[in-house]
Design a protein around this motif. Structure first.
Motif, short mmCIF file in Angstrom:
data_model
loop_
_atom_site.label_atom_id
_atom_site.label_comp_id
_atom_site.label_asym_id
_atom_site.label_seq_id
_atom_site.Cartn_x
_atom_site.Cartn_y
_atom_site.Cartn_z
N ALA A 1 1.13 -1.50 -0.19
CA ALA A 1 -0.16 0.15 -0.08
C ALA A 1 0.99 1.05 0.35
CB ALA A 1 -0.62 0.09 1.73
N LYS A 2 1.81 1.15 0.60
CA LYS A 2 3.26 2.13 0.88
C LYS A 2 3.61 2.54 -0.56
CE LYS A 2 4.00 2.04 5.37
NZ LYS A 2 4.70 2.02 7.20
N LEU A 3 4.17 1.83 -1.18
CA LEU A 3 4.74 1.48 -2.62
C LEU A 3 3.98 1.98 -3.48
CD1 LEU A 3 7.36 1.30 -3.77
CD2 LEU A 3 6.76 -1.29 -4.45
N LEU B 1 4.66 10.68 -7.31
CA LEU B 1 5.96 11.07 -7.80
C LEU B 1 5.60 11.98 -8.58
CD1 LEU B 1 7.69 8.30 -8.26
CD2 LEU B 1 8.60 10.35 -6.43
N PRO B 2 6.39 13.05 -8.67
CA PRO B 2 6.50 13.80 -10.05
C PRO B 2 6.71 13.74 -11.74
CG PRO B 2 7.38 14.90 -8.79
CD PRO B 2 7.34 13.47 -8.24
N GLY B 3 5.27 13.07 -12.83
CA GLY B 3 5.92 12.82 -13.52
C GLY B 3 4.78 11.72 -13.31
N VAL B 4 3.87 11.12 -12.64
CA VAL B 4 3.82 9.73 -12.77
C VAL B 4 2.37 10.02 -12.60
CG1 VAL B 4 3.16 7.28 -11.40
CG2 VAL B 4 5.84 8.51 -11.36
N VAL C 1 13.20 5.99 -13.26
CA VAL C 1 13.55 5.35 -12.53
C VAL C 1 14.31 5.65 -11.58
CG1 VAL C 1 15.72 3.01 -12.80
CG2 VAL C 1 14.22 3.64 -15.06
N SER C 2 14.90 6.24 -12.18
CA SER C 2 16.29 6.53 -10.30
C SER C 2 14.86 7.55 -9.56
CB SER C 2 16.46 8.13 -10.63
OG SER C 2 17.61 8.59 -9.48
N ALA C 3 14.08 7.75 -8.95
CA ALA C 3 12.62 8.23 -8.34
C ALA C 3 11.80 7.10 -7.93
CB ALA C 3 11.98 9.04 -9.27
N LEU C 4 12.07 6.07 -8.73
CA LEU C 4 11.43 4.98 -8.20
C LEU C 4 12.03 4.03 -7.54
CD1 LEU C 4 9.55 3.62 -11.87
CD2 LEU C 4 8.55 4.52 -9.56
N ARG C 5 13.37 3.60 -8.67
CA ARG C 5 13.99 2.77 -7.08
C ARG C 5 14.56 3.99 -5.41
NH1 ARG C 5 17.92 -0.68 -8.89
NH2 ARG C 5 18.36 -0.91 -11.08
N GLY C 6 14.69 4.91 -5.80
CA GLY C 6 14.64 5.67 -4.21
C GLY C 6 13.26 5.62 -3.97
#
Length: 819
Positions: free
Chosen positions: A493-495, A502-505, A657-662
């Protein structure tokens, strides 16, 4: 030996005087030998070379099947824990029967957390394979005792990648999904088990299946490998298994949900291990080998034509040497040496070309080709190349002699002393070879046309999702650290929530099973009010999928009836399901399934169907959609520990990708992230094998077309040169340039039409070999047959055009004066 050296020197001088001829011949041979060597390297490594295990011929895969299941049944299916233990105990044809399963695990204790594929094997399996480790030891039955300290064996690749090839790796502690284990061994470079997997295992650990609690008979989770006893063959083992299954079925007849072995409903099948690894690609690779053999034949035909033309210019030389006492054996030996020198030159250049072709093949094949890591130019391939070179050299060596040796010496000297045209036999032989080249080229072109047509149709298949601007990655929660269902559900749920913000999603969700290729579940599911009929479907669903609330809108899956999941479908709400169109059509024909109930696993709570969505491909784009039901992730009770994140973005998804990994690192820094790729790439991977085969046969067809055009051009150019006087006389007697043009073009097109007729018949045979690789295309699809025939005739006409135009420019006065 001195004679041989002098003959080699003489051959070198002779070829040096005809550099243009020698270079043309070597180039043709290099193309043919290079392509043939490259494909033989693939065929040798994948099909011919035995698997790198001890006595691999005695190894076989053992499967169960469910022939009566929907969509043609479940073939070559897994076994359950109880079945494995019973078969190992009761079957006498086998020295050993071992089980394994593959699974993704989180590996910690290396330089950084990794998500890898691990093989969990029964204790005797690695000893059965008979491969000695590079370091330490392999797993043994003592490691497979329930409760024993977990031990792992690393692949050489993982040892290098994650541990820097540390020589002190033995007894080092690592963590698999949060559980401590000790490294006991490292396998040698190139070792793989199971072989042929697109995502091979990089680590092996003991299965530790508890005989007291092996699971239920419906939990088919294990693959089986058996080694036959000495003196027993696979057919004898099959007969014993058939008797065993019959006895089991007579003793205890199965109900639809007991999964007891039965000859009709749940039999055993067995296949040799090498056959299983290579069976799916064998027809296509053999077709490729035949195709590249055609390229070699076309190249050889061109060289033979060049040699025949050169032989006619050497008739005087041959006649003089015979008159001066040269023996027939000496002449044969001299020209064979020339032919072998040409072939060896072509082989050297061809080997260089083969290395380049292999790099292209391996980069294009990706993971679609089993045993790809074993492909290379080894001694067997080198012997094959040298053998081809020597054979073609000897064959070509006889070409200059076929016209002169059978003729009396006086006749040869007389014919060689003046200017004459070639013999009728030489004309016939050249035309026969050109017709054969055209036929072979057409076979390849039609094969390429069929493959391209099938690949194009595969592009138009509706996958059920909209992959553009979607990024995907996979996360797995270790059992030791996420024990409680509430912890698992809270993480998902948190993920999901943080990814959406996220900006851009634009939207995001988690999903347990990501299309278009995922393993079948084949799970028992009770359907309220369902009455099973003879020969009809049973209560078993192909795919279960836990999804986030926004999954359908994120991937663009269409709603057919009812509604999507929403935020109200929480853990405390009424249990609900969404099903796909195929499931609705099979189990609720002619009625709406909305409001009907199903119970997954026969012991879960009843769930109400609230929606029907369009089918999504799960078994591959070229396979029909199976039955599928969707659970809202909050109602899965934490059963799904592994899930993919799908995020629809405004722009290029790779930039996210970087934001998702973050986001994942913020939630749990120890979690590795895997399978990071855009959804378009996920879809492309599902088409890797047909793309690879289409690329190969397309390249070979282009080479064959070019070689055939070169052959046609050379024969027509030589024919025009030989008939210069004839054309001059015709034009002196009133023939127009257009008449001469049509005469030459007609001669070439007659060869083209003859070759096309023969080639079309041969293409039917090749198309049957490729039938298993042709999606949506029949063995005789008129468009490729007609289109490629027209293309080849057009190329034939173009190849004849330049010689024909040259013929129209003959000056009648000069021709008559010379005559």
């Amino acid at each position: 030996m001195p004679n041989l050296v002098s003959e080699v020197r003489l051959a070198v001088r002779s070829l040096a005087r005809s550099r243009g001829f020698a270079l043309a011949a070597i180039a043709c041979l290099a193309l043919g030998i290079g392509a043939t060597t490259a494909i033989f390297s693939v065929v040798n490594a994948v099909l011919l070379r035995p698997l790198a295990y001890k006595n691999p011929d005695g190894l076989a895969r053992i499967y169960t099947e469910f022939p009566k299941f929907p969509n043609g049944g479940l073939r070559r299916f897994w076994t359950s824990g109880p079945e494995f233990l019973e078969l190992r105990r009761d079957l006498r044809s086998w020295q050993s029967i071992d089980a394994w399963r593959l699974g993704g695990v989180n590996l910690s204790g290396s330089n950084e957390p990794l998500r890898i594929v691990a093989g969990f094997v029964s204790g005797g399996l690695m000893e059965t394979l008979g491969v000695q480790p590079r370091l330490g030891r392999v797993l043994t039955p003592s490691d497979d005792v329930p409760g024993a300290n977990p031990a792992v064996v690393l692949s050489a690749g993982l040892w290098n990648r994650a541990f820097g090839s540390d020589p002190n790796i033995l007894h080092r502690e690592v963590w698999l999904d949060g559980r401590k284990a000790n490294v006991i061994g490292v396998m040698p470079e190139g070792f793989q088990y199971p072989p042929g997997e697109t995502e091979p295992a990089e680590m092996w650990s003991a299965l530790q299946l508890d005989p007291a609690r092996p699971g239920n008979r419906g939990g088919h989770n294990f693959n089986l490998l058996g080694r036959l006893k000495a003196g027993t063959n696979l057919e004898q083992a099959r007969q014993e298994a058939a008797q065993y299954v019959r006895a089991t079925g007579q003793k205890e007849r199965a109900t639809p949900n007991q999964h007891m072995l039965d000859p009709e409903g749940h039999p055993l099948v067995m296949f040799g291990l090498q056959e299983e690894v290579t069976g799916s690609v064998k027809p296509a690779l053999l077709a490729m080998f035949a195709a590249v053999g055609f390229v070699l034949l076309i190249a050889c035909g061109n060289v033979a034509n060049l040699l025949l033309a050169r032989a006619e210019s050497r008739q005087r030389e041959i006649a003089v040497r015979r008159a001066m006492g040269a023996s027939t054996a000496g002449l044969i030996r001299q020209f064979v040496v020339e032919g072998i020198l040409l072939s060896l030159g072509g082989a050297v250049a061809g080997l260089a070309l083969a290395f380049g072709c292999l790099k292209l093949i391996l980069s294009a094949a990706g993971a679609s080709l089993p045993r790809a890591t074993e492909i290379g130019v080894d001694p067997t391939v080198l012997a094959f190349t040298i053998g081809i070179s020597i054979f073609t050299g000897i064959f070509f060596g006889f070409a200059p002699l076929v016209q002169s040796l059978p003729r009396p010496l006086a006749e040869t000297l007389k014919a060689a002393g003046g200017r004459t045209t070639a013999t009728r036999e030489a004309h016939f032989l050249r035309r026969l070879m050109i017709t054969s080249e055209i036929a072979l080229a057409l076979v390849l072109l039609i094969g390429a046309g069929l493959m391209m047509s099938a690949f194009w149709k595969l592009q138009t298949v509706r996958s059920g999702v909209q992959p553009e601007h979607v990024m995907t990655l996979r996360v797995a929660l270790p059992r030791e650290l996420y024990r409680q269902p509430a912890d698992i559900l809270a993480f998902w749920a948190k993920l999901e929530q943080r990814t959406r913000t996220l900006p851009g999603v634009l939207n995001a969700a988690v999903v347990n099973g990501l299309p278009p290729i995922r393993p079948v579940n084949a799970n028992d599911t009770q359907i309220e009010g369902f009455v099973q009929k003879q020969g009809g479907p049973i209560q078993n669903i192909d795919y279960w999928n836990g999804v986030g609330v926004n999954y359908f809108s994120t991937l663009g899956i269409q709603l057919v009836e009812g509604r999507f999941f929403n935020e109200s479908d929480g853990a405390a709400s009424q249990p609900v399901l969404i099903i796909n169109e195929t499931l609705a059509r099979i189990y609720y024909p002619g009625q709406s399934p909305i409001g009907k109930r199903m119970r997954p696993g026969f012991d879960d709570p009843w769930r109400t169907i609230v929606g029907v969505v369009a089918d999504v491909k799960n078994a591959g784009l070229d396979k029909p959609a199976g039955t599928e039901l969707y659970f809202p992730m909050p109602q899965t009770e934490g059963n799904f520990r592994s899930a993919s994140v799908v995020a629809r973005t405004q722009g290029d998804p790779v930039q996210m990708v970087s934001a998702l990994r973050g986001v994942i690192q913020e939630l749990d820094p120890a979690l590795p992230v895997s399978a990071v790729m855009p959804m378009t790439e996920v879809m492309a991977k599902a088409q890797a094998r047909p793309r690879f085969l289409t690329l190969l046969i397309g390249l070979f067809s282009a080479v064959a077309l070019g070689l055939a055009a070169l052959g046609i051009y050379s024969v027509m150019a030589y024919s025009v040169a030989q008939r210069t006087n004839e054309f001059g006389i015709r034009m002196a007697m009133g023939a127009l340039q257009g008449d001469v043009l049509r005469l030459v073009l007609r001669q070439g097109l007659i060869l083209g039409v003859s070759g096309v007729g023969i080639g079309a018949a041969g293409a039917l045979i090749l198309s049957r070999l490729l039938r298993g690789s042709l999606y949506g295309v029949g063995a005789f699809d008129p468009l490729p047959f007609i289109g490629m025939s027209v293309l080849l005739l057009a190329v034939t006409a173009l190849a004849c055009l330049s010689p024909a135009l040259r013929a129209t420019r003959v000056d009648p006065v000069i021709a008559l004066r010379y005559e």
